[in-house]
Scaffold this active site. Sequence first.
Site, PDB file in Angstrom:
ATOM      1  N   THR A 131       0.822  -1.208   0.000  1.00  0.00           N
ATOM      2  CA  THR A 131       0.000   0.000   0.000  1.00  0.00           C
ATOM      3  C   THR A 131       0.859   1.261   0.000  1.00  0.00           C
ATOM      4  O   THR A 131       1.842   1.357   0.740  1.00  0.00           O
ATOM      5  CB  THR A 131      -0.925   0.009   1.233  1.00  0.00           C
ATOM      6  OG1 THR A 131      -1.718  -1.175   1.221  1.00  0.00           O
ATOM      7  CG2 THR A 131      -1.834   1.228   1.227  1.00  0.00           C
ATOM      8  N   LYS A 154      -1.617  -1.038  -3.980  1.00  0.00           N
ATOM      9  CA  LYS A 154      -2.853  -0.445  -3.469  1.00  0.00           C
ATOM     10  C   LYS A 154      -2.575   1.014  -3.144  1.00  0.00           C
ATOM     11  O   LYS A 154      -1.595   1.323  -2.449  1.00  0.00           O
ATOM     12  CB  LYS A 154      -3.330  -1.186  -2.220  1.00  0.00           C
ATOM     13  CG  LYS A 154      -4.602  -0.612  -1.608  1.00  0.00           C
ATOM     14  CD  LYS A 154      -5.110  -1.500  -0.482  1.00  0.00           C
ATOM     15  CE  LYS A 154      -6.242  -0.861   0.276  1.00  0.00           C
ATOM     16  NZ  LYS A 154      -6.800  -1.738   1.330  1.00  0.00           N
ATOM     17  N   LYS A 156      -3.832   4.714  -1.679  1.00  0.00           N
ATOM     18  CA  LYS A 156      -4.745   5.453  -0.825  1.00  0.00           C
ATOM     19  C   LYS A 156      -5.073   6.808  -1.456  1.00  0.00           C
ATOM     20  O   LYS A 156      -4.167   7.574  -1.821  1.00  0.00           O
ATOM     21  CB  LYS A 156      -4.140   5.668   0.563  1.00  0.00           C
ATOM     22  CG  LYS A 156      -4.013   4.386   1.386  1.00  0.00           C
ATOM     23  CD  LYS A 156      -5.365   3.844   1.812  1.00  0.00           C
ATOM     24  CE  LYS A 156      -5.215   2.709   2.806  1.00  0.00           C
ATOM     25  NZ  LYS A 156      -6.520   2.214   3.292  1.00  0.00           N
ATOM     26  N   ASP A 183      -8.102   2.892  -2.915  1.00  0.00           N
ATOM     27  CA  ASP A 183      -8.940   2.863  -1.715  1.00  0.00           C
ATOM     28  C   ASP A 183      -9.288   4.289  -1.341  1.00  0.00           C
ATOM     29  O   ASP A 183      -8.419   5.071  -0.952  1.00  0.00           O
ATOM     30  CB  ASP A 183      -8.180   2.174  -0.577  1.00  0.00           C
ATOM     31  CG  ASP A 183      -9.030   1.982   0.665  1.00  0.00           C
ATOM     32  OD1 ASP A 183     -10.196   2.420   0.670  1.00  0.00           O
ATOM     33  OD2 ASP A 183      -8.517   1.392   1.643  1.00  0.00           O
ATOM     34  N   LYS A 254     -11.845  -7.951   7.371  1.00  0.00           N
ATOM     35  CA  LYS A 254     -10.768  -7.626   8.308  1.00  0.00           C
ATOM     36  C   LYS A 254     -11.171  -8.191   9.663  1.00  0.00           C
ATOM     37  O   LYS A 254     -12.285  -7.949  10.135  1.00  0.00           O
ATOM     38  CB  LYS A 254     -10.538  -6.114   8.389  1.00  0.00           C
ATOM     39  CG  LYS A 254     -10.025  -5.518   7.091  1.00  0.00           C
ATOM     40  CD  LYS A 254      -9.820  -4.012   7.199  1.00  0.00           C
ATOM     41  CE  LYS A 254      -9.290  -3.445   5.893  1.00  0.00           C
ATOM     42  NZ  LYS A 254      -9.151  -1.964   5.939  1.00  0.00           N
TER      43      LYS A 254
END
Length: 335
Positions: A131, A154, A156, A183, A254
């Site tokens: 990320t 990934k 943000k 995300d 999660k």
Amino acid sequence: MATQSKHTLALDLRVERFPYHQPFRISGHVFTETALLVAELSDGEHRGRGEGAGVYYLGDDIDHMLAAAQGVRAAIEGGATRQDLQALLPPGGARNALDCAFWELEAKRAGRPVWDLAGLDMPRALRSTLTLGADAPEAMASAALAIDPQAPVKVKLTGDLDADILRVAAIRAARPRAWIGVDANQGYNRQTLAGLLPALIEHGVAQLEQPLPRGREADLDGMKRPLPFVADESALSLADTPSLVGRFDVVNIKLDKCGGLTEGLAIARQARRLGLDVMVGNMMGTSLSMAPSYLVGQLCDIVDLDGPTFLARDRQPGVAYREGMIHCPDSVWGG
């Protein structure tokens, strides 16, 4: 000296803090450390461990987790089981820590690994995203070049439409062949999301995670999804899963959200029955958090278990990241 009965348990709870290498930015938040609730269950001969990072956007912080776990100490030490725990505590970090401790204790008592007790095949290494925290586009492009070139990326976002488009464009230019998912962490609304989607398609983004705030899921009704939408904050527990159908394509499990491995496995199986794809993510815990999530990952299409890569130090033994994969031997947890 008298030994403790195998039928009674001692519960040890403690708080441990793990600082990050550098601040980590997402939509609306900047994090510098993870505060973890660590739970250990012992019958005098065998020991089980688990940890919980909580869910920051629900107020499930370290103080809340510790108080919740303390509140069920008497029941657990009085003979409550992992199955009882599901009713004793709601989903959240405290139940995650305790549930995982129960699983490892059961494995040690049975002389079998947790994956076997859970009815899973022997775990295999999993391709895991790495990320990139939100930053200036050029900084994120540099970060994309610095991580494992075989790992999926990934990204943000912050909810700033123009800046987010520049971020995605810069990362795609830096990593032209990489799998990229983004995300939004609840940062968009229906109008600004309509402006974001064409840019995501233009730059070959594979999926969009949690575009709208939790509670605004109905705003997705009737909206075309030109790439898979992933439910994260909108999918806390098993009870949320049916409501995702028609609005999302993927559910991100999660263990801190759903309260442990027991419910995480149930969500993965239910999502499949409902026709949803399945992802496993994390709340930035150590390898002790990644290990039970790694078992859920055996049932998933997408894996995002990079939490320890942000920490200045991790537990040992720990998971390993190489050639775009996460490797988690039984020695980390649950063996």
